[in-house]
Structure formats: C-alpha cells, structure tokens
Design an enzyme around this catalytic site. Structure first.
Site, PDB file in Angstrom:
ATOM      1  N   ASP A   1      -7.893   3.983   1.253  1.00 21.19           N
ATOM      2  CA  ASP A   1      -6.569   4.573   1.514  1.00 21.19           C
ATOM      3  C   ASP A   1      -6.214   5.679   0.524  1.00 21.19           C
ATOM      4  O   ASP A   1      -5.090   5.741   0.030  1.00 21.19           O
ATOM      5  CB  ASP A   1      -5.488   3.486   1.504  1.00 21.19           C
ATOM      6  CG  ASP A   1      -5.651   2.477   2.616  1.00 21.19           C
ATOM      7  OD1 ASP A   1      -6.501   2.715   3.494  1.00 21.19           O
ATOM      8  OD2 ASP A   1      -4.965   1.453   2.608  1.00 21.19           O
TER       9      ASP A   1
ATOM     10  N   ASP B   1     -10.944   3.965   5.293  1.00 18.73           N
ATOM     11  CA  ASP B   1      -9.700   4.541   5.833  1.00 18.73           C
ATOM     12  C   ASP B   1      -9.102   5.555   4.859  1.00 18.73           C
ATOM     13  O   ASP B   1      -7.897   5.572   4.612  1.00 18.73           O
ATOM     14  CB  ASP B   1      -8.676   3.431   6.109  1.00 18.73           C
ATOM     15  CG  ASP B   1      -9.197   2.357   7.044  1.00 18.73           C
ATOM     16  OD1 ASP B   1     -10.170   2.618   7.774  1.00 18.73           O
ATOM     17  OD2 ASP B   1      -8.643   1.241   7.035  1.00 18.73           O
TER      18      ASP B   1
ATOM     19  N   ARG C   1     -10.912   4.454  12.649  1.00 15.84           N
ATOM     20  CA  ARG C   1     -10.563   3.133  13.172  1.00 15.84           C
ATOM     21  C   ARG C   1      -9.171   3.222  13.789  1.00 15.84           C
ATOM     22  O   ARG C   1      -8.277   3.895  13.257  1.00 15.84           O
ATOM     23  CB  ARG C   1     -10.548   2.076  12.058  1.00 15.84           C
ATOM     24  CG  ARG C   1     -11.874   1.883  11.372  1.00 15.84           C
ATOM     25  CD  ARG C   1     -11.908   0.537  10.665  1.00 15.84           C
ATOM     26  NE  ARG C   1     -10.909   0.402   9.620  1.00 15.84           N
ATOM     27  CZ  ARG C   1     -10.531  -0.766   9.094  1.00 15.84           C
ATOM     28  NH1 ARG C   1     -11.068  -1.899   9.542  1.00 15.84           N
ATOM     29  NH2 ARG C   1      -9.633  -0.810   8.126  1.00 15.84           N
TER      30      ARG C   1
ATOM     31  N   GLN D   1      -5.929  -1.835  -1.923  1.00 17.28           N
ATOM     32  CA  GLN D   1      -5.689  -0.476  -1.447  1.00 17.28           C
ATOM     33  C   GLN D   1      -4.985   0.323  -2.548  1.00 17.28           C
ATOM     34  O   GLN D   1      -4.082  -0.185  -3.216  1.00 17.28           O
ATOM     35  CB  GLN D   1      -4.823  -0.487  -0.190  1.00 17.28           C
ATOM     36  CG  GLN D   1      -5.446  -1.224   0.986  1.00 17.28           C
ATOM     37  CD  GLN D   1      -5.053  -2.678   1.075  1.00 17.28           C
ATOM     38  OE1 GLN D   1      -4.734  -3.308   0.069  1.00 17.28           O
ATOM     39  NE2 GLN D   1      -5.051  -3.229   2.276  1.00 17.28           N
TER      40      GLN D   1
ATOM     41  N   THR E   1       0.819  -1.207   0.000  1.00 19.74           N
ATOM     42  CA  THR E   1       0.000   0.000   0.000  1.00 19.74           C
ATOM     43  C   THR E   1       0.854   1.258   0.000  1.00 19.74           C
ATOM     44  O   THR E   1       0.561   2.235  -0.713  1.00 19.74           O
ATOM     45  CB  THR E   1      -0.922   0.011   1.242  1.00 19.74           C
ATOM     46  OG1 THR E   1      -1.729  -1.168   1.241  1.00 19.74           O
ATOM     47  CG2 THR E   1      -1.800   1.240   1.265  1.00 19.74           C
TER      48      THR E   1
END
Length: 397
Positions: free
Chosen positions: A227, A248, A312, A204, A169
């Site tokens: 992401d 996220d 998170r 991601q 990622t």
C-alpha cells in the site's frame, strides 16, 4: 533492475533498520548511528547522495562546520542565493525548508502550517536536499501548495507508521494531503516500516495519501512495500514518477493518469517454476457503476522482482487500464485477480492496449480482461481522462 533502483531498495531497507535507532539514540547524529549499526560502509551512489544531507541535524543558530578536507570553518548556508526565497508575486509566494536552519523553516510540517488558510495564491514550499524524518499532513483548507524538492534522489519525507500503529491503513501515510490543487515536484515520499509478508496483519504502510482534487506529481518518488501510494480520491496526474512497492502498491478510488512512470515491484524473488503469487501493482476501489474513477497507465514500465498481478479487484467495479506499457516476466500469465470473488468478473473493467514485453502476453489472461481496440482505449490515453484540459495546464506552465 538498474543501479539506481537497487540503491533505492537498499535505502529503504537501511532506513527501516535505522527507524528504531532514531528514537533509541536521539542525541546521536545519523552518521554516528550508522557507525553504531555497522552500516556506514554502504557504497551505493544513491545512499551517498542522501547521507551528507542527513548528518548535520538541526542547527538553528550555529551555521558553521569544518570543511571535511582541510579543517577550515565554512558556512553551511553559503550555497544559497542571496535573494532566496524570491519575493512574492500576485500569484505565488515562496518559503523554504532546510534541516540545518538556513531557511524559513527546519521542518516541512511547520512550513505547511504557516500557509494562510484557503489561500488563493500558490505557496511554493522549496525543500532543500535531505531526509526529513517527520509525518506531514496538509489539511483541507491548506490549498494551492507546492512541495518543490531538489530531485527525488536527493529530497525525501520519511516516516514509519503502519496500519497497526496508526489505527488503520488510511491513517498510516508518511504524508497525507486532503487539500485541492496540490503539486509535488522532484521529491520522494517514503514509508520505511518493516517490509511485510503476504497476509501479515496490520503491516500496511502508506508513503502518501492523496485525497484532494486536481493534484499533480512530477518527477516524484514513492517508496514502501504494501500500500505504498494511497491514490484515495479526486483527479490526479503522475508524470515521470518512480513508484515502488510489493502488494497493492497503488490503491484507492481516485481517477488518475500515470504517464511515463516507472513501476517497480520489490516483492520477494520467486524461484524459477514456482507458482506462488506474492505481489500486485494496483487495487482500485471503485464501488459502483455510477462512479467515474479508475487508474490509467500510459507509456510506463513495470519491472522488479516477485511474481505479481497487474491488479486486484478491491471493490466490485475496480477499473484499471494499461496502455503502451512495457512489462517484464514478473507479471503472471493470467495478469489480474478478481479478489477471489467471481461475482466481480461481470463488473470490473480491466483493459490492456498495445503493451509490450514478456509480461504483456495476453494469451492466457483471465477471461474478464479486455484487449482494447483503438476506440475503446482512446478515452484513457491522455489528460482528458482526468479532465486535465480544465485544470492541469496552469499547473504545468
């Protein structure tokens, strides 16, 4: 969601479909590829803004096109001021990028590469309107660089790597910035990899990774799904920005202030009454209590689609604060998630202060979430949170 927000979502989907065609048919113009794909009839005003700057391709030596209305030959560079770029000063140099060859460079990466290593002067890279389909890296020794676009609805750097295609990622960013004192204004960063479902492996896809210290983003757009914005490390200021994603979509371990930003979830819509959660705005990665990092959001707005958490706890000391932020009902009543690790409940710092909207109701928030009072919220409300009084003023002027 406003018409502009819908337009950006359509563009992301459009470019995701186009991504493979760019390589399958390298000799076709973007317009021809759109026709081949049956997508040239999109009427979105935003797509209409981007497409004209993308159909010309690179023309290093031939700068004449027929005028679309009368067939006359016109100079496609004629709109540039005669004295552009401006001459260097003691503190700044300006170079420009234009896909049609009207500037010093036709790619953003070639302009970055031309900047002197460890330069003490600021180099303004003026980037003309259009979609720049390339992966860009600003190495650590290319400091004091500014990306100056022509509006986040007009200028974009686009790529489509994923965690799987880039071996992680952290390496998937369409743009990766490792240098200090980076500035970006009025430009978008986009990753148009296919939108993943929750739990997809290796999907991601980062639009930008910012790992240098003292970075400033003004009027920028960040587009992706999972992401989107890797706010990795350093002190950063995001003002008047548009940030879109699903899971996220702001993550990392930086110390950053987000002011007057639009946060738009593009997680799949959830049926009324459904209890599933399919998105999250933040995943802050503070590892220990000794680190001085965190994300602070002030005077922002949060909306879009899905059923999402505000954050998170990616790491045990995750730290995120929302102040004076408007939230729609896409935010679940508990608000936050401890990454399914109750041991983190004692160490994470999640706070909310004077937020409003249906999603800001704290009655059913998770027990570890703090409703901040004036004193507790004060350190997170302005640029002092990122030591901005020491470095930011010269960037804004």
């Amino acid at each position: 969601m406003s018409l502009r927000n819908i337009s950006f979502t359509l563009l992301v989907a459009l470019l995701a479909i186009m991504a493979s065609a760019v390589f399958i048919s390298p000799n076709l113009s973007l317009l021809h590829q759109l026709i081949e794909l049956g997508l040239a009839t999109f009427s979105s005003p935003f797509i209409a803004t981007f497409i004209p700057y993308s159909i010309g391709g690179r023309r290093h030596h031939h700068h004449h096109n027929k005028h679309p209305s009368d067939g006359k030959i016109v100079n496609i560079c004629e709109d540039f001021p005669p004295d552009f770029p401006p001459p260097d000063t003691n503190t700044t140099s300006t170079i420009c990028v234009d896909r049609n060859g009207c500037c010093n460079f036709t790619t953003v990466q070639s302009a970055v590469d031309s900047v002197m290593n460890f330069s003490q002067k600021r180099t303004i890279i003026w980037i003309n309107s259009g979609i720049y389909y390339e992966k860009v890296t600003v190495l650590k020794y290319k400091q004091n660089i500014t990306f100056q676009g022509q509006g986040y609805t007009s200028t974009a750097i686009v790529w489509n790597d994923t965690a799987k295609s880039s071996n992680g990622t952290f390496y998937s960013g369409s743009v990766q910035v490792f240098s200090n004192n980076f500035i970006a204004k009025n430009i978008s960063f986009m990753n148009v990899a296919p939108i993943p479902s929750p739990g997809d492996i290796g999907a991601q896809a980062v639009a930008i990774r910012i790992s240098g210290d003292q970075a400033f983003f003004l009027g920028c757009g960040f587009f992706g799904a999972q992401d989107t914005l890797h706010d990795d490390r350093g002190r950063h200021y995001f003002k008047d920005c548009y940030i879109q994603g699903s899971i996220d979509f702001i993550f990392g371990n930086a110390r950053s202030l987000y002011e007057n930003c639009q946060l738009i979830s593009m997680a799949n819509p959830v049926a009324p009454g459904a209890k599933g959660i399919n998105g999250a705005v933040t995943a802050h990665g503070r590892i220990s209590k000794d680190e001085n990092t965190g994300f602070a959001f002030v005077n922002c707005s949060l909306g879009g689609t899905g059923r999402i958490w505000l954050g998170r706890a990616w790491r045990p000391y995750s730290s995120v604060i929302f102040s004076y932020t408007s939230m729609t009902d896409i935010v679940v009543p508990e608000g936050w998630n401890d990454f399914n690790d109750p041991t983190r409940d004692q160490t994470i710092f999640y706070g909310e202060y004077n937020c409003l909207g249906a999603g800001a109701n704290m009655t059913m928030r998770a027990p570890y979430v703090q409703k901040l009072n004036d004193t507790q919220a004060s350190p997170f409300l302005n640029v002092s949170f990122i030591d901005g009084d020491q470095w930011l003023q010269s960037f804004i002027n």
